[in-house]
Design an enzyme around this catalytic site. Structure first.
Site, mmCIF file in Angstrom:
data_model
loop_
_atom_site.group_PDB
_atom_site.id
_atom_site.type_symbol
_atom_site.label_atom_id
_atom_site.label_comp_id
_atom_site.label_asym_id
_atom_site.label_seq_id
_atom_site.Cartn_x
_atom_site.Cartn_y
_atom_site.Cartn_z
ATOM 1 N N LYS A 150 -1.232 -1.529 -4.516
ATOM 2 C CA LYS A 150 -2.344 -0.448 -4.433
ATOM 3 C C LYS A 150 -1.801 1.002 -3.775
ATOM 4 C CE LYS A 150 -6.342 2.097 -1.361
ATOM 5 N NZ LYS A 150 -7.228 2.306 -0.233
ATOM 6 N N TYR A 205 0.890 -0.906 -0.178
ATOM 7 C CA TYR A 205 0.006 -0.233 0.106
ATOM 8 C C TYR A 205 1.252 1.169 -0.329
ATOM 9 C CZ TYR A 205 -4.258 2.557 1.465
ATOM 10 O OH TYR A 205 -4.718 3.561 1.671
#
Length: 296
Positions: free
Chosen positions: A166, A138
């Site tokens: 992400k 992330y």
């Protein structure tokens, strides 16, 4: 360039419903999860930024995975956030997520301490080595203070359990560089990039806005996949006012998503402090943008 989507294409960064007194609402989480999956979400990302992970306990995070898994079964993948500023704690959460039934873990860069890139790389490798679950990196430097640099991504891509990213880096060139040289599945973490990243080989999106318009965002990807790129672009453009209202109007997406869900009669409840609910004026503006998108 990767064409794989290990957790599906259309993922919702699901809010965490709370009851009026601020307790975890597992029944509400199950009802919302079922609602989202039945309207086109391939996967649900729990306990991320939108899921208010900084304010939920370890036990609540595990209970949320178990409840949502019970609700959606094998109809959707479940990825859950385990990232903290402490490597040992992150490993503990990853192991608990595995036991609870998650399909993958979302691991954010350790925040506040701002580790250099070699320490960051070791952190992610340690977490990936600790459990059998695939890892989604992330990259959200605006919140963590630390970028996962493209060179670090390239090295981490060699780990067999680090499979996806992400991307909230706002570095479109950097994302394309990693896409071109690895098999990492890139998910847009910023809704305005959903179609753009998908068009250059991204796997899909992890969307906050999908909490309220899951079908409309899924339609963008479906149109693109069918070869109708003009329709896909038009659908993305029509969603832009709501995306702006929810994500770029000065409030966290958690606050705006919960405000809209509450108005729509879907499970949400309050946000936990230090966040505060949206004002009535803000809610009215959100509703207007939502109604413009969903009318007809």
């Amino acid at each position: 360039m990767t064409t794989t989507a290990p957790f599906g294409r259309a993922l919702c960064a699901m809010i965490t419903p709370f009851s009026a007194d601020g307790a975890l609402d597992l029944d509400g989480a199950q009802r919302l999860a079922d609602h989202l999956v039945s309207r086109g979400c391939d996967g649900l990302v729990l306990s991320g930024t939108t899921g208010e992970s900084p304010t939920t306990s370890d036990a609540e995070k595990a209970a949320l995975v178990e409840a949502v898994r019970e609700a959606v079964g094998d109809r959707a993948s479940i990825v859950t956030g385990v990232g903290t500023s402490d490597t040992r704690h992150t490993v503990k959460l990853a192991l608990e997520a595995e036991k609870a039934g998650a399909d993958g873990v979302l691991v954010v860069s350790p925040y506040y301490s701002r580790p250099p890139q070699d320490a960051l790389e070791e952190h992610f490798r340690t977490v990936a080595d600790a459990s059998g679950l695939p890892v989604v990196l992330y990259d959200i430097p605006g919140r963590t203070g630390t970028r996962i640099e493209p060179g670090t991504m390239l090295r981490l891509a060699e780990h067999p359990r680090i499979v996806a990213v992400k991307d909230c880096s706002y570095d479109f060139l950097g994302a394309q560089k990693v896409l071109a040289r690895t098999e990492l599945a890139y998910y847009a973490g910023c809704d305005e990039h959903n179609l753009a990243l998908y068009a250059v080989g991204g796997a899909g999106y992890v969307s906050t806005v999908a909490n309220v318009v899951p079908a409309q965002l899924r339609f963008v990807l479906d149109a693109f996949d069918s070869g109708d790129t003009a329709t896909a672009a038009g659908a993305q453009q029509r969603a832009t006012p709501l995306i702006e209202s929810m994500m770029a109007a000065g409030l966290p997406g958690t606050v705006t998503a919960k405000a809209l869900l509450n108005e729509l009669g879907l499970p949400a409840g309050p946000v936990r402090a230090p966040l505060r609910p949206a004002s009535r004026e803000t809610v009215d503006g959100l509703l207007a943008a939502y109604e413009d998108l969903t009318a007809g």
